[in-house]
Design a protein around this motif. Structure first.
Motif, PDB file in Angstrom:
ATOM      1  N   LEU A 102      44.309   7.768 -58.129  1.00  0.00           N
ATOM      2  CA  LEU A 102      43.273   6.992 -57.441  1.00  0.00           C
ATOM      3  C   LEU A 102      42.162   6.606 -58.422  1.00  0.00           C
ATOM      4  O   LEU A 102      41.763   5.442 -58.503  1.00  0.00           O
ATOM      5  N   VAL A 103      41.695   7.588 -59.206  1.00  0.00           N
ATOM      6  CA  VAL A 103      40.601   7.331 -60.144  1.00  0.00           C
ATOM      7  C   VAL A 103      40.986   6.224 -61.128  1.00  0.00           C
ATOM      8  O   VAL A 103      40.232   5.284 -61.359  1.00  0.00           O
ATOM      9  N   MET A 104      42.181   6.340 -61.693  1.00  0.00           N
ATOM     10  CA  MET A 104      42.571   5.398 -62.734  1.00  0.00           C
ATOM     11  C   MET A 104      42.791   3.993 -62.187  1.00  0.00           C
ATOM     12  O   MET A 104      42.624   3.006 -62.896  1.00  0.00           O
ATOM     13  N   THR A 105      43.158   3.873 -60.916  1.00  0.00           N
ATOM     14  CA  THR A 105      43.390   2.527 -60.390  1.00  0.00           C
ATOM     15  C   THR A 105      42.115   1.892 -59.844  1.00  0.00           C
ATOM     16  O   THR A 105      41.993   0.673 -59.829  1.00  0.00           O
ATOM     17  N   ILE A 106      41.155   2.711 -59.442  1.00  0.00           N
ATOM     18  CA  ILE A 106      40.025   2.145 -58.700  1.00  0.00           C
ATOM     19  C   ILE A 106      38.732   2.072 -59.517  1.00  0.00           C
ATOM     20  O   ILE A 106      37.857   1.247 -59.241  1.00  0.00           O
ATOM     21  N   ALA A 107      38.606   2.930 -60.553  1.00  0.00           N
ATOM     22  CA  ALA A 107      37.307   3.047 -61.240  1.00  0.00           C
ATOM     23  C   ALA A 107      37.090   1.930 -62.256  1.00  0.00           C
ATOM     24  O   ALA A 107      38.017   1.499 -62.936  1.00  0.00           O
ATOM     25  N   ASP A 108      35.844   1.467 -62.353  1.00  0.00           N
ATOM     26  CA  ASP A 108      35.464   0.560 -63.438  1.00  0.00           C
ATOM     27  C   ASP A 108      35.143   1.371 -64.688  1.00  0.00           C
ATOM     28  O   ASP A 108      35.436   0.958 -65.796  1.00  0.00           O
ATOM     29  N   ARG A 109      34.501   2.514 -64.466  1.00  0.00           N
ATOM     30  CA  ARG A 109      34.122   3.395 -65.569  1.00  0.00           C
ATOM     31  C   ARG A 109      34.375   4.830 -65.167  1.00  0.00           C
ATOM     32  O   ARG A 109      34.289   5.175 -63.991  1.00  0.00           O
ATOM     33  N   VAL A 110      34.649   5.674 -66.168  1.00  0.00           N
ATOM     34  CA  VAL A 110      34.893   7.085 -65.886  1.00  0.00           C
ATOM     35  C   VAL A 110      33.967   7.922 -66.760  1.00  0.00           C
ATOM     36  O   VAL A 110      33.817   7.653 -67.960  1.00  0.00           O
ATOM     37  N   VAL A 111      33.317   8.905 -66.139  1.00  0.00           N
ATOM     38  CA  VAL A 111      32.475   9.860 -66.874  1.00  0.00           C
ATOM     39  C   VAL A 111      33.136  11.227 -66.717  1.00  0.00           C
ATOM     40  O   VAL A 111      33.561  11.596 -65.630  1.00  0.00           O
ATOM     41  N   VAL A 112      33.245  11.967 -67.839  1.00  0.00           N
ATOM     42  CA  VAL A 112      33.938  13.259 -67.784  1.00  0.00           C
ATOM     43  C   VAL A 112      32.956  14.392 -68.054  1.00  0.00           C
ATOM     44  O   VAL A 112      32.263  14.401 -69.075  1.00  0.00           O
ATOM     45  N   LEU A 113      32.911  15.343 -67.127  1.00  0.00           N
ATOM     46  CA  LEU A 113      32.096  16.543 -67.302  1.00  0.00           C
ATOM     47  C   LEU A 113      33.017  17.709 -67.618  1.00  0.00           C
ATOM     48  O   LEU A 113      34.115  17.812 -67.069  1.00  0.00           O
ATOM     49  N   ASP A 114      32.558  18.601 -68.502  1.00  0.00           N
ATOM     50  CA  ASP A 114      33.283  19.853 -68.734  1.00  0.00           C
ATOM     51  C   ASP A 114      32.252  20.937 -68.980  1.00  0.00           C
ATOM     52  O   ASP A 114      31.375  20.759 -69.836  1.00  0.00           O
ATOM     53  N   SER A 115      32.310  21.995 -68.227  1.00  0.00           N
ATOM     54  CA  SER A 115      31.340  23.098 -68.342  1.00  0.00           C
ATOM     55  C   SER A 115      29.904  22.579 -68.382  1.00  0.00           C
ATOM     56  O   SER A 115      29.092  23.021 -69.201  1.00  0.00           O
ATOM     57  N   GLY A 116      29.594  21.637 -67.493  1.00  0.00           N
ATOM     58  CA  GLY A 116      28.220  21.148 -67.359  1.00  0.00           C
ATOM     59  C   GLY A 116      27.790  20.133 -68.397  1.00  0.00           C
ATOM     60  O   GLY A 116      26.648  19.677 -68.377  1.00  0.00           O
ATOM     61  N   ARG A 117      28.695  19.790 -69.318  1.00  0.00           N
ATOM     62  CA  ARG A 117      28.345  18.804 -70.346  1.00  0.00           C
ATOM     63  C   ARG A 117      29.168  17.542 -70.169  1.00  0.00           C
ATOM     64  O   ARG A 117      30.336  17.615 -69.792  1.00  0.00           O
ATOM     65  N   CYS A 118      28.525  16.419 -70.506  1.00  0.00           N
ATOM     66  CA  CYS A 118      29.234  15.148 -70.451  1.00  0.00           C
ATOM     67  C   CYS A 118      30.027  15.013 -71.750  1.00  0.00           C
ATOM     68  O   CYS A 118      29.434  14.924 -72.817  1.00  0.00           O
ATOM     69  N   ILE A 119      31.364  15.043 -71.688  1.00  0.00           N
ATOM     70  CA  ILE A 119      32.144  15.042 -72.938  1.00  0.00           C
ATOM     71  C   ILE A 119      32.756  13.676 -73.252  1.00  0.00           C
ATOM     72  O   ILE A 119      33.216  13.456 -74.370  1.00  0.00           O
ATOM     73  N   ALA A 120      32.783  12.769 -72.284  1.00  0.00           N
ATOM     74  CA  ALA A 120      33.339  11.441 -72.571  1.00  0.00           C
ATOM     75  C   ALA A 120      32.931  10.475 -71.480  1.00  0.00           C
ATOM     76  O   ALA A 120      32.642  10.877 -70.349  1.00  0.00           O
ATOM     77  N   MET A 121      32.885   9.191 -71.834  1.00  0.00           N
ATOM     78  CA  MET A 121      32.758   8.142 -70.818  1.00  0.00           C
ATOM     79  C   MET A 121      33.335   6.846 -71.369  1.00  0.00           C
ATOM     80  O   MET A 121      33.415   6.661 -72.580  1.00  0.00           O
ATOM     81  N   GLY A 122      33.793   5.995 -70.471  1.00  0.00           N
ATOM     82  CA  GLY A 122      34.383   4.733 -70.894  1.00  0.00           C
ATOM     83  C   GLY A 122      35.264   4.167 -69.799  1.00  0.00           C
ATOM     84  O   GLY A 122      35.197   4.606 -68.648  1.00  0.00           O
ATOM     85  N   SER A 123      36.094   3.199 -70.179  1.00  0.00           N
ATOM     86  CA  SER A 123      37.010   2.627 -69.200  1.00  0.00           C
ATOM     87  C   SER A 123      38.078   3.680 -68.884  1.00  0.00           C
ATOM     88  O   SER A 123      38.273   4.612 -69.672  1.00  0.00           O
ATOM     89  N   PRO A 124      38.785   3.529 -67.752  1.00  0.00           N
ATOM     90  CA  PRO A 124      39.842   4.505 -67.433  1.00  0.00           C
ATOM     91  C   PRO A 124      40.818   4.667 -68.593  1.00  0.00           C
ATOM     92  O   PRO A 124      41.216   5.784 -68.912  1.00  0.00           O
TER      93      PRO A 124
END
Ligand SMILES: Nc1ncnc2c1ncn2[C@@H]1O[C@H](COP(=O)(O)OP(=O)(O)OP(=O)(O)O)[C@@H](O)[C@H]1O
Ligand SMILES: [Mg+2]
Length: 254
Positions: free
Chosen positions: A211-233
């Motif tokens: 669902l995320v990969m088909t619907i999102a314009d942008r993706v932000v990734v959190l891991d252990s409270g930190r933002c580790i990546a963001m960008g297009s799917p």
């Protein structure tokens, strides 16, 4: 539309969010993903005034909102759904959805006394809007049921109807398809797509990667409270940090 700047949140000295900064652009669907315990729900709770940030700033349009109470943030036009359902079980499905329009209800008792016909008309139009919202999620025929007796998948969709009925400027969705079957997931995905195409701004927290990969314009990734990546799917899918932190662990669990 919404900007997070160095948002941190500690629980009893333990960091749940550390220096999280990203933007939610207007008219786009931003997905927020990450393993269990990454801090996704905590972040939504900070954006809606349910939790106070430990430090950092949250700006919605030109307004600093990190110190505002939840009802004021709701009035600004930010709506949400909850990971753990929060419906009123004894109220009807329709009344639950109407609570999403409380900001638009009658103004005062005096007004109620002198302008009864106007208010009746207003109440009818609010009900009509709530019914339309229920219809979008295939629930109009259950409008008069007590919400507590609905199946889990239906309750999730009542929450979606409630979050979207007031035409909010920003919709924060905390795992809207968790626990739904494939058919229900597809139907909700279609509704989210429609909302997106109608220009709504959304933040979608979700573990369902398809669902995320088909619907999102942008993706932000959190891991252990930190933002580790963001960008297009696509960018996020290829990011080795994400594969290790998120997909790697999913595989390990599977
Ligand atoms: N009210 C609270 N008190 C103490 N610790 C909390 C509280 N709420 C969350 N936490 C902790 O903060 C961290 C982040 O939790 P959060 O619920 O935000 O994760 P999440 O990314 O939404 O996870 P999930 O995908 O499982 O929903 C976890 O370690 C959790 O145990
Ligand atoms: Mg969560």
């Amino acid at each position: 539309m919404l900007r997070l700047e160095n948002v941190s949140k500690n629980f009893g000295g333990l960091p749940a969010l550390s220096d999280v900064s990203f933007d939610i652009p207007q008219g786009k669907l931003t997905a927020l993903i990450g393993p269990n315990g990454a801090g996704k729900s905590t972040l939504i709770n900070c954006m809606t005034g349910v939790l106070q940030t430990t430090s950092g700033r949250i700006r919605f349009r030109d307004i600093q909102i990190e110190t505002l109470p939840p009802h004021q943030i709701a009035r600004l036009g930010i709506a949400r759904t909850f990971q753990n359902l929060k419906l009123f079980p004894r109220l009807t499905v329709l009344d639950n959805v109407l609570t999403g329009l409380t900001c638009e209800g009658g103004k005062s008792l005096v007004m109620a006394m002198f302008r009864l016909p106007y208010l009746r008309h207003r109440e009818r139009s609010l009900k009509l809007r709530a019914l339309e919202a229920l219809d979008r999620f295939g629930l109009a025929d259950k409008a008069n049921w007590p919400a507590g007796v609905l199946a889990y998948g239906d309750k999730k969709r009542v929450e979606l109807a409630r979050a979207t009925v007031g035409k909010p400027e920003l919709i924060l969705l905390d795992e809207p398809v968790a626990g739904l079957n494939a058919e229900e997931t597809a139907a909700v995905g279609e509704q989210l797509n429609l909302l997106r195409r109608a220009g709504h701004t959304m933040l979608l927290v979700e573990h369902d990667m398809e669902l995320v990969m088909t619907i999102a314009d942008r993706v932000v990734v959190l891991d252990s409270g930190r933002c580790i990546a963001m960008g297009s799917p696509e960018e996020v899918r290829r990011n080795p940090l994400v594969l290790e932190a998120y997909l790697g662990r999913t595989e390990a669990v599977a």
